[in-house]
Design an enzyme around this catalytic site. Sequence first.
Site, PDB file in Angstrom:
ATOM      1  N   GLY A 149      38.327   8.814  11.831  1.00  0.00           N
ATOM      2  CA  GLY A 149      37.679   7.625  12.349  1.00  0.00           C
ATOM      3  C   GLY A 149      36.171   7.802  12.360  1.00  0.00           C
ATOM      4  NE  ARG A 280      41.929 -14.780  47.938  1.00  0.00           N
ATOM      5  CZ  ARG A 280      43.221 -15.085  48.084  1.00  0.00           C
ATOM      6  NH1 ARG A 280      43.691 -16.208  47.582  1.00  0.00           N
ATOM      7  NH2 ARG A 280      44.034 -14.275  48.753  1.00  0.00           N
ATOM      8  CD  GLU A 375      33.441  -2.233  13.493  1.00  0.00           C
ATOM      9  OE1 GLU A 375      32.999  -1.376  12.715  1.00  0.00           O
ATOM     10  OE2 GLU A 375      34.246  -3.113  13.153  1.00  0.00           O
TER      11      GLU A 375
END
Length: 396
Positions: A149, A280, A375
Amino acid sequence: MSTSTTKVTIDPLDIIGIDDLLTPEEKAVRSSVRQFASERIQPYVADWFERGVIDEPRVLAKELGSLGVLGMHLEGYGCAGMSATDYGLACLELEAVDSGIRSLVSVQGSLAMFAIWKWASEDVKQQWLPRMAAGEAIGCFGLTEPDHGSDPGSMRTRARRDGGDWIIDGRKMWITNGSIADVAVVWAQTDEGVRGFAVPTDTPGFSAPEIKHKMSLRASVTSELVLDGVRIPDAYAFPEVRGLKGPLSCLNEARYGIIWGALGAARSSLETALQYTKDREQFGKPLAGFQLTQQKLAEMNLEYTKGLLLALHLGRRKDAGTLQPAQVSVGKLNNVRASLEICRTARTMLGANGISLEFPIIRHMNNLESVLTYEGTVEMHTLVVGQTMTGLPAYR
C-alpha cells in the site's frame, strides 16, 4: 445628525465570514452541487450505507456527469474545465452527504480520468474521456496491492511485452468503482520501470470481485482487481511516463479533493450536533445551554473553520499553479484528522442517538476512518512534512 445601525446576522457555521472570500461563480457551483446532493442522494444514502449497496450506481454516475462534476477540473474532452477551488467545493458538498459518493467522483475524475488525461495517448484520451465526463463510462485506478500500500514501488503486478502487445498479471486491492468500471488504469512493473495501462474491463483474464464485510464506505463500490494473463495492445500503454511519477501525480489530485471533502463530513456532523443540542432538553433546558456543550461546539467550529481556510488557501495555490505535493500532505493530514475528531465529538453529543443511522454522524465517522488512511496514511504524510522541514527522508 442621525445614526442608524444595521443588525448583522452571523452564520453559526461561518462565524468569521469565509463565504466573503468566494466568488459568485464559486458560490453558484457550491449551490448546484449541494442541491443535487440534497435531492438525489441525501434521502437514500443511509439506506445504501446500511445495506452496503448503491442502488443503480451507473444511473447515478450519468446524473453526476450531467451535473458536470466528473473530471470537472480538467480541460477538453467534454470536461467542464472549472477551477480547483470549484472542484474542492464540489467535493465538500458531496462528502457532506457521504464519503462514498465523493470517492466515486474523486476516483473517476482525479485518478482514472486524470491519469488518462495526463499520460495516455491521444487516441486513448478520445476513446475514454468524453464518455467518462458524461458518466457513460466508469473508471477505476489500480495501484494498491494486497501486500503493498504505502510502498507502491514494491508492487508485484507485472506487465511484459509479447510482440505488439502487453500481457499483465497481478492483483490490486481496495479499488473504488472496480466491479462497475469500464476501464481500469493499472500500474505494473515492467523491464522499463513502472508503467501505466488503460485496460478495458471486458478484456479476457480481467475480473473484479467486490469486497464485502466493510464497516466503512459502505455506500461505495470497493473491489479487488485480478489480472490473469490480460493481453492488451501497446497503444493502451501510457507512452511517456516511467516510474512512480505517474501514479503519484494522480494521487496528489485525489488527495487535494480529500482536503475539501473531509470537511463536508465535519460540517454535516457539526450542524447535526448543533441542532440536536438546541432541540433536546435535559435538566430543564436545552443541552446547548450548558457550558460543556458550548465548549464542544466552539472547539469543533474552530477546527472546521481552520480546515476550511487551509483548504481555500491550497485551492488558490492550485489555481495559481504553485501548489506543491508537501502542501497537499499538510492539508490531507490536518483536515482529515480534524474532521474525524469533530465527528467523534459530535457523536458523543447525541448520546445513544449518535450511533443511529437516523442521524448522519456515525456514518461520517466510520467513513472517515477509511479516508484517514487511504491516499496516504497519517504516518506517510507526517514523514512527507518531516522531510520537507529537515531535508532528511525517514521512510525506512
